[in-house]
Structure formats: structure tokens, C-alpha cells
Write a protein that holds these residues in place. Structure first.
Motif: not given
Length: 398
Positions: A212-217, A266-269
């Protein structure tokens, strides 16, 4: 000669008679070309069989490839006439046969068209194909409801609402992606802590840990990973010297430091990416100064060799000194026990060591021959060994 000319003339006459009875397949004249249709048919317009020709037989040339020799009537070139001939409302018009119908499709027994049934079957197939999803063992599916995130489905058979209500985007989340930085044989220069440049080439291994984060963040997650990797590598290289970067002694620490930096960024973003490892493939000086770096390297190697030789010589000298000191300690112990004997023995050993390689010795002691021909004495000995030095006490002197 006359015989040959007569034979040729007879052959020409026979050929003319044979062709005179043949009609041209193209109509009009005969094969001889000097008679028309009137000669082959008679004066009253009849053929040889007594039947009269039809008026259309004389309109133009005949087609020899048709059984009757006549060409079919040509079709009208008008587009309106072409469509009018296929009008299903006309008797016999259209491809559906008399009575109309959809062109190209057969009719059902009740006279209706198969078109509605075909459309319904296509819609049903679309619904089934867009509702059933087979997800692989290393994959996950992202389900969106009218473009908005709905849920994440795992591997196996899954069911969703048909398209376009719900859509599924499948991604491989367990396989590693390996990015080579820089791509190809390009040069990537980075600044070290001692203000020098080094050309680095390294690999970054990562995978997706939150789809989810990979696709939308992030707008472009793959490019973001590469940019974060370059920023982290530059920050780590700026903390070490050029020698540490080139020698490889600090590479393991640099790789671990870069991986930790990348993961924190990357965790921050909330990128949904897990960094599995960083590997430095190449660390070389810039291409323009490679020759100078090679000369410096050679000089450093020679200096290290000289230092190694000096350390070896110092160790040998120290070992010899320690041996002499230990020997002196032993002699001193004997000297304390018998001083006179020890002094005499040391005197003899010293004189033997000094006079061993001398050919002539002159001595001024009383009672001793002033000239000692040591070379002659050596020659007279059987094994050419040096003769023993005479005892000074034996000659009356000390």
C-alpha cells in the motif's frame, strides 16, 4: 535453290488455307486478319451453322477464357448503386437474405437475431474474468474501489467485484530488486574526508515490505530508492579518507552505514521498501588522474618495503646484542669464580681472533722472537690451518 524456294512457297500456301477457316478468339476478324466476321458468317448475317448472331455478340471483343467467350456485364461504379444493391429491404438484397437481419449472422429458429445473445455472453465472460484473480506465491494484489484503496490480497485464488468497479494491481513483494549505481560504465565521483575524489560503483538490493505504501506514498518508488542510495553513499564516503576508501579496509563499515541510512530515510517517507544490503563493487581514483595515483601507490609500496627491511635489520641487531649480553653475563659469572684464569682465556681468545688473518706479526716483548713468519707456518701445516700462537710465558715473557 529453286527447289527450296518452291517448298517455302507451298508451306506458306498451306498455312494460309489452315488459318482461313479459323475464327479469332477475340471476335471481329479471322486468324488471317484480312477477313471480318461477315466472311465467316455469310451475307445474311448467319454463322456457318445457319444461326444468326445476337446483337450483343458484335459489341466488342470476346473474352477467350470464359466458356461462352462473352464478358459479364460490368458493375456500376456509383457508390449509391453499390449500397442500393445491398439494401436488406429490397427483395434478395443484403447478406442476411430475404427479410433483412444482421449482416453476417445466422438467424435463430424463431427468426430473431443472435446478436443480443452474443453481447450477453461477452459481458458475462468479462465479469467472470475480471472478478477471479490468481495471485502467485511471491505476489500480492492491491485492490482499488473506483480508484481508491480498498484492501490487499495475498497469494491464492481471490474474488473481487468486476471491472470497472474494482481493479487489482499485482506486484512481486518477495523477490529482491538489484539496482546498479551507476548504470553501465559511467563514472560516479564522490568526495572523501581529505578532499579527494573517488570513483565508486555499488549495488543495492531491496524488496517491497508494504504494498500500500509502495503504491500510494511515492510517485516513482524505484527512482526514489536510487536517489536515496546515492545520498546515503555520499554522506558515508565523506566521513572516511581516500586511502580507506581505496584499500577496502573500511568497506564493510561503509556498506553497513549506507544500508542503515537508507532504511531510516525510506521509513521516514513511508516508502514501503526494505533495504536488504549494499555492496561496493569498485572504488578507484578518477580516470583523469589514474597514472598519478599509480605512481603514488608505487612510491608507497617502496616506502613500505624499506620500512620492512629496516625493521628486520633492527630485529637482527637487537637479537645479536641480546646474545652478546647473555654471553657476557656467563663470562662474568666465570670471572667472579676464577678471575686470573678467565682473564688469560679472554686474552688468548682475543689474540687468536685478531691474529687469525695476519701474515706478519712483530712483537717487542722480552724473550720472544721479534718476527713470526705466520704465513710460512701455515704452509708447513698439513691442513693449512693456522698454527697455534705460542704461549708468552713459555718464552719467558708475559
Amino acid at each position: 535453290m529453286n527447289t527450296i524456294s518452291g517448298a517455302i512457297a507451298r508451306m506458306n500456301a498451306l498455312w494460309g488455307l489452315a488459318m482461313a477457316g479459323r475464327r479469332s478468339p477475340w471476335g471481329g476478324g479471322d486468324a488471317g486478319g484480312d477477313k471480318g466476321d461477315d466472311d465467316a458468317s455469310g451475307e445474311d448475317g448467319q454463322d456457318g451453322d445457319g444461326k444468326g448472331d445476337k446483337p450483343q455478340d458484335r459489341r466488342g471483343p470476346r473474352n477467350p477464357w470464359l466458356p461462352s467467350g462473352d464478358a459479364p456485364p460490368r458493375r456500376s461504379a456509383s457508390i449509391e448503386d453499390i449500397f442500393r444493391s445491398r439494401d436488406p429491404r429490397r427483395p434478395g438484397g443484403g447478406s442476411g437474405g430475404p427479410g433483412g437481419g444482421f449482416p453476417g449472422l445466422p438467424q435463430r429458429p424463431d427468426g430473431k437475431s443472435w446478436l443480443p445473445i452474443g453481447i450477453g455472453a461477452a459481458v458475462l465472460a468479462l465479469v467472470v474474468l475480471s472478478s477471479v484473480h490468481m495471485i502467485g506465491p511471491k505476489e500480492q494484489g492491491l485492490v482499488t474501489l473506483f480508484g481508491k484503496y480498498s484492501r490487499t490480497i495475498d497469494s491464492g485464488v481471490n474474488f473481487t467485484a468486476p471491472w470497472p468497479i474494482e481493479q487489482v494491481d499485482v506486484e512481486d513483494v518477495r523477490s529482491f530488486t538489484v539496482d546498479a549505481i551507476p548504470e553501465g560504465e559511467n563514472e560516479k565521483l564522490m568526495l572523501t574526508s581529505d578532499k579527494n575524489l573517488v570513483d565508486l560503483s555499488y549495488l543495492v538490493r531491496w524488496n517491497i515490505n508494504d504494498l500500500k505504501d509502495y503504491k500510494f506514498r511515492l510517485a516513482d518508488p524505484k527512482e526514489s530508492v536510487r536517489e536515496v542510495a546515492e545520498a546515503a553513499m555520499r554522506a558515508s564516503i565523506a566521513q572516511i579518507s581516500l586511502n580507506d576508501a581505496l584499500s577496502g579496509s573500511g568497506r564493510a563499515q561503509v556498506e553497513e552505514d549506507v544500508r542503515n541510512r537508507m532504511q531510516r530515510i525510506l521509513d521516514y517517507y513511508k516508502a514501503g521498501v526494505a533495504i536488504q544490503g549494499v555492496e561496493i563493487k569498485k572504488a578507484d581514483p578518477p580516470a583523469k588522474v589514474v597514472s598519478a595515483f599509480q605512481q603514488v601507490t608505487v612510491a608507497q609500496q617502496e616506502a613500505e618495503r624499506d620500512r620492512s627491511e629496516a625493521r628486520a635489520w633492527a630485529q637482527q641487531l637487537l637479537a645479536r646484542a641480546e646474545g652478546d649480553a647473555e654471553s657476557f653475563e656467563k663470562v662474568y659469572e666465570q670471572y667472579k669464580l676464577a678471575p686470573e684464569v678467565t682473564k688469560r682465556r679472554m686474552y688468548y681468545e682475543t689474540m687468536e681472533r685478531v691474529l687469525r688473518d695476519n701474515d706478519t706479526v712483530i712483537s717487542a716483548a722480552d724473550g720472544v722472537t721479534p718476527y713470526l713468519p705466520l704465513s710460512e707456518v701455515r704452509k708447513r701445516t698439513p691442513d693449512n690451518t693456522a698454527a697455534p700462537v705460542p704461549d708468552a710465558t713459555a718464552s719467558g715473557g708475559q
